[in-house]
Scaffold this active site. Structure first.
Site, PDB file in Angstrom:
ATOM      1  N   ASP A  38     -53.871 -95.183  19.935  1.00  9.48           N
ATOM      2  CA  ASP A  38     -54.775 -95.946  20.782  1.00  9.48           C
ATOM      3  C   ASP A  38     -53.647 -96.789  21.745  1.00  9.48           C
ATOM      4  O   ASP A  38     -52.778 -97.107  21.117  1.00  9.48           O
ATOM      5  CB  ASP A  38     -55.659 -96.911  19.692  1.00  9.48           C
ATOM      6  N   GLU A 100     -62.379 -94.968  28.688  1.00  8.35           N
ATOM      7  CA  GLU A 100     -62.811 -95.989  29.433  1.00  8.35           C
ATOM      8  C   GLU A 100     -64.503 -96.086  29.219  1.00  8.35           C
ATOM      9  O   GLU A 100     -64.910 -95.032  29.760  1.00  8.35           O
ATOM     10  CB  GLU A 100     -62.372 -96.300  30.823  1.00  8.35           C
ATOM     11  N   SER A 101     -64.887 -97.179  28.808  1.00  7.23           N
ATOM     12  CA  SER A 101     -66.479 -96.937  28.470  1.00  7.23           C
ATOM     13  C   SER A 101     -67.703 -97.915  29.020  1.00  7.23           C
ATOM     14  O   SER A 101     -68.487 -97.876  28.782  1.00  7.23           O
ATOM     15  CB  SER A 101     -66.485 -97.278  26.852  1.00  7.23           C
ATOM     16  N   GLU A 152     -75.399 -90.621  28.630  1.00  4.73           N
ATOM     17  CA  GLU A 152     -75.502 -91.166  30.066  1.00  4.73           C
ATOM     18  C   GLU A 152     -75.139 -89.878  31.113  1.00  4.73           C
ATOM     19  O   GLU A 152     -75.400 -89.844  32.171  1.00  4.73           O
ATOM     20  CB  GLU A 152     -74.655 -92.261  30.288  1.00  4.73           C
ATOM     21  N   TYR A 175     -68.515 -93.723  35.355  1.00  7.56           N
ATOM     22  CA  TYR A 175     -68.375 -93.581  33.999  1.00  7.56           C
ATOM     23  C   TYR A 175     -69.016 -92.135  33.398  1.00  7.56           C
ATOM     24  O   TYR A 175     -68.342 -91.406  32.952  1.00  7.56           O
ATOM     25  CB  TYR A 175     -68.948 -94.711  33.062  1.00  7.56           C
ATOM     26  N   ASP A 305     -78.997-106.441  40.912  1.00 12.71           N
ATOM     27  CA  ASP A 305     -79.123-105.201  39.814  1.00 12.71           C
ATOM     28  C   ASP A 305     -77.667-104.526  39.770  1.00 12.71           C
ATOM     29  O   ASP A 305     -76.822-104.847  40.846  1.00 12.71           O
ATOM     30  CB  ASP A 305     -80.071-104.125  40.335  1.00 12.71           C
TER      31      ASP A 305
END
Ligand code: NAD
Ligand code: TDX
Length: 370
Positions: A38, A100-101, A152, A175, A305
């Site tokens: 990590d 990267e989340s 996603e 992402y 938004d």
């Protein structure tokens, strides 16, 4: 037969990865070792694993014994480092969480997402392909690369329908585009080189150790601190929520019994509009933390938004249930209560991850081990 004995966990200091390592060491059938690679970005925190380090790390074992848990601070894009880890430890399994989340960060700065999620995944796949060559020329059969991905990548649903494993990819944020690219690379390495591979696409997770930029921990902490609760747009976007332990049990089930080359959807079958979820969370936080519910409701604030905000995600996880016998164990109320209590009991952790103060803690407790 898969060995699953020397497991390289990438991103093991993050939210899902650290929960996975805890969960794995609690399984009696797991007798192997974990190498946790990590980079310790803002989202990675070694405090998450202090108990594992103490119990299974260097120094915990009788002298001469090989520790069952090894932490290495490093970047998955660093090819010489990844090669060294495969050679030094004889890695036979990879479970790849590092990424990267956070969608909002990807909108503000996409480059880190392309680097870690695309180049980093490529680096791991390519090192595995070379390290796992069989003497006969093909690939070893006792190895496995499990790639952890997200729902996603499938894009956004309207009011009807579900994502299945054959839904065409249609990523819409930097992402999800970077995660989609990593999925395609993983599948390509299986099809082209025969890399033994399983892949999972999971819905929204929640639970302990989640960095407080994501919806549920952010809202819990803002309630505890009397801060506004920012609801994007009209608050009617829908997500399918799954407790993190249920996700990790699914990942381990797939690693043990999933078919190589196959993708598995993982989901909560638990769809909530954001505003309805927030209303329920307010009721539970008011109970657990003894706060005034009317005051908490008064903190709800509608804000601008998110650009390109996906409307609805919903997972069909029939394949995982019927082929591998997995099911969700934790109800939403139970999972939310556990999560609220965890954040109530870990205010110091929150302080550390927000301020970056945990880096000093790491300096005191860990030598750089590469
Ligand atoms: P996280 O952001 O909490 O943790 C990511 C970890 O990866 C951190 O410890 C970070 O230090 C590490 N990392 C980042 N870049 C690295 C690099 N270049 N080299 C080495 N390590 C690096 O993420 P998470 O929520 O735990 O997600 C883990 C995985 O699960 C991701 O692949 C994500 O796409 C996927 N996923 C997440 C969810 C969710 O709801 N959180 C849902 C489905 C899938
Ligand atoms: O302050 C907020 N207000 C708000 O209304 C935040 C942080 C979020 N939201 C909304 C946006 C989403 O509709 O809540 C929903 C959930 O948002 P996030 O927690 O940012 O998650 P999401 O964008 O759905 O992505 C998550 O699930 C899939 C993870 O962050 C991803 O890593 C995972 O792949």
């Amino acid at each position: 037969m898969r060995s699953l004995s020397t497991i390289l966990v990438t991103g093991g200091a993050g939210f899902i990865g650290s929960n996975f390592i805890h969960w794995l060491f609690a399984q009696p059938e797991f007798t192997g070792r974990v190498i946790n690679l990590d980079a310790l970005t803002y989202a990675g925190n070694l405090e998450n694993l202090a108990d594992i380090e103490a119990r299974y790390g260097k120094g915990a074992e009788a002298s001469g014994a090989v520790p069952r848990y090894v932490f290495v601070q490093g970047d998955i894009c660093d090819r010489p480092l990844v090669e060294r880890l495969f050679a030094e430890y004889g890695v036979d399994t990879v479970v790849h969480f590092a990424a990267e989340s956070h969608v909002d960060r990807s909108i503000l700065g996409p480059e880190a997402f392309v680097r870690t999620n695309v180049l980093g995944t490529y680096t791991l796949l390519d090192v595995a392909r070379q390290a796992w060559r069989a003497p006969s020329g093909g690939m070893r059969e006792d190895v496995l690369f499990h790639h952890v991905s997200t729902d996603e990548v499938f894009g956004s649903l309207g009011e009807e329908g579900y994502f299945t494993e054959s839904t065409p990819y249609d990523p819409r944020s930097p992402y999800s585009a970077s995660k989609a690219a990593s999925d395609h690379l993983a599948k390509a390495y299986h099809h082209t080189y025969g890399l033994p591979l399983t892949l999972s696409n999971c819905s929204n997770n929640y639970g302990p150790y989640q960095f407080p930029e994501k919806l549920i921990p952010l809202m819990i902490l803002n309630m505890l601190e009397g801060k506004p609760l920012p609801v994007y747009g009209d608050g009617r976007n829908i997500r399918d929520w799954l407790y993190v332990e249920d996700h990790n049990e699914a990942v381990w089930t797939i690693m043990r019994n999933g078919q190589s080359g196959r993708t598995y959807n993982i989901g909560g079958e638990n769809e909530w509009e954001n505003i309805r979820l927030l209303e329920r969370l307010i009721e539970l936080v008011a109970e657990e933390a003894h706060l005034d519910i009317a005051r908490l409701r008064g903190l709800i604030t509608y804000v601008k938004d998110r650009p390109g905000h996906d409307r609805r995600y919903a997972i069909d996880c029939t394949r995982l249930k019927t082929e591998l016998g997995w099911r969700q164990r934790i109800s939403f109320d139970e999972g939310l209560r556990k999560t609220i209590r965890w954040y109530l009991d870990h205010r110091e952790w929150v302080e550390h991850v927000r301020s970056g103060a945990y880096r000093a803690w790491i300096e005191q407790n860990y030598a750089r081990r590469v």
